[in-house]
Scaffold this motif. Structure first.
Motif, short mmCIF file in Angstrom:
data_model
loop_
_atom_site.label_atom_id
_atom_site.label_comp_id
_atom_site.label_asym_id
_atom_site.label_seq_id
_atom_site.Cartn_x
_atom_site.Cartn_y
_atom_site.Cartn_z
N THR A 33 5.02 -48.60 24.58
CA THR A 33 4.07 -47.49 24.52
C THR A 33 4.26 -46.75 23.19
O THR A 33 5.28 -46.88 22.51
CB THR A 33 4.29 -46.50 25.67
N PHE A 34 3.26 -45.97 22.87
CA PHE A 34 3.28 -45.18 21.63
C PHE A 34 4.46 -44.22 21.61
O PHE A 34 5.17 -44.09 20.62
CB PHE A 34 1.95 -44.41 21.48
N VAL A 35 4.71 -43.56 22.74
CA VAL A 35 5.79 -42.57 22.83
C VAL A 35 7.15 -43.25 22.68
O VAL A 35 8.03 -42.73 21.99
CB VAL A 35 5.69 -41.79 24.16
N GLU A 36 7.32 -44.40 23.32
CA GLU A 36 8.59 -45.13 23.18
C GLU A 36 8.86 -45.52 21.73
O GLU A 36 9.97 -45.36 21.22
CB GLU A 36 8.58 -46.42 24.03
N GLU A 37 7.84 -46.01 21.08
CA GLU A 37 8.00 -46.43 19.68
C GLU A 37 8.22 -45.23 18.77
O GLU A 37 8.96 -45.30 17.80
CB GLU A 37 6.75 -47.20 19.22
N LEU A 38 7.63 -44.11 19.12
CA LEU A 38 7.78 -42.90 18.30
C LEU A 38 9.16 -42.28 18.48
O LEU A 38 9.79 -41.86 17.51
CB LEU A 38 6.69 -41.88 18.66
N ILE A 39 9.65 -42.23 19.70
CA ILE A 39 10.93 -41.57 19.98
C ILE A 39 12.11 -42.48 19.66
O ILE A 39 13.12 -42.03 19.12
CB ILE A 39 10.98 -41.10 21.45
N HIS A 40 12.01 -43.76 19.99
CA HIS A 40 13.13 -44.70 19.78
C HIS A 40 12.69 -45.85 18.87
O HIS A 40 12.62 -47.01 19.32
CB HIS A 40 13.61 -45.27 21.12
N PRO A 41 12.46 -45.58 17.60
CA PRO A 41 12.05 -46.69 16.72
C PRO A 41 13.26 -47.51 16.28
O PRO A 41 14.41 -47.05 16.35
CB PRO A 41 11.44 -45.97 15.52
N GLU A 42 12.97 -48.70 15.84
CA GLU A 42 14.03 -49.50 15.22
C GLU A 42 14.36 -48.83 13.89
O GLU A 42 13.50 -48.22 13.26
CB GLU A 42 13.54 -50.93 15.00
N ILE A 43 15.61 -48.95 13.46
CA ILE A 43 16.06 -48.24 12.26
C ILE A 43 15.27 -48.68 11.03
O ILE A 43 14.95 -47.86 10.17
CB ILE A 43 17.60 -48.39 12.06
N GLU A 44 14.94 -49.97 10.94
CA GLU A 44 14.17 -50.45 9.79
C GLU A 44 12.77 -49.83 9.78
O GLU A 44 12.26 -49.46 8.73
CB GLU A 44 14.04 -51.98 9.82
N MET A 45 12.17 -49.74 10.95
CA MET A 45 10.83 -49.16 11.05
C MET A 45 10.85 -47.66 10.76
O MET A 45 9.89 -47.13 10.17
CB MET A 45 10.24 -49.42 12.44
N PHE A 46 11.92 -47.01 11.15
CA PHE A 46 12.06 -45.58 10.86
C PHE A 46 12.04 -45.34 9.35
O PHE A 46 11.33 -44.48 8.85
CB PHE A 46 13.35 -45.04 11.49
N PHE A 47 12.85 -46.12 8.62
CA PHE A 47 12.89 -45.95 7.17
C PHE A 47 11.59 -46.40 6.51
O PHE A 47 11.16 -45.85 5.50
CB PHE A 47 14.09 -46.69 6.56
#
Length: 138
Positions: A33-47
């Motif tokens: 879900t959008f919220v899951e991806e927003l709150i707990h992103p993979e570290i590479e995706m976060f950067f």
């Protein structure tokens, strides 16, 4: 403050929108879900998403600097125009009054006074030519 730095804010907003679009796309690809991806992103995706924000900020900063220079130039040109308008009247009066003093035959001016009036006349002529030259270049 926001109106002063609106280009930078605009750049950051563009970076945020790009990040949100990336979150939506990545969430669909991963089946999350959008919220899951927003709150707990993979570290590479976060950067990677931080890179969007940094790029937007840099773009906004470049635009802000460019526009700031243009605003300062426009402000300076307006000041010069105003100065030219304010100088024209007094310069014309000084010019005509000194011309009148120099062309009068009676009573004759003393030599020192005539030299001073002639110097004032020449400087007023120079001042008028400077004002008219700056008005033509605009």
């Amino acid at each position: 403050m926001i109106s002063r730095y609106r280009e930078v804010v605009f750049g950051v907003v563009i970076g945020l929108v790009a990040s949100v679009i990336d979150v939506i796309m990545h969430a669909r690809m991963q089946g999350r879900t959008f919220v899951e991806e927003l709150i707990h992103p993979e570290i590479e995706m976060f950067f990677y998403r931080l890179l969007f924000l940094a790029f937007g900020f840099a773009l906004g900063l470049i635009l802000w600097k460019k526009n700031q220079h243009e605003r300062e130039t426009r402000h300076l040109a307006e000041g010069l125009d105003k100065l030219g308008r304010e100088i024209t009247g007094p310069a014309m009066i000084i010019h005509t009054q000194t011309q009148l003093l120099l062309t009068r035959t009676h009573p004759a001016l003393p030599t020192e006074a005539e030299a001073a009036v002639r110097a004032i006349y020449e400087q007023s002529t120079r001042l008028q030519s400077l004002v008219s030259r700056t008005a033509v270049h605009r």
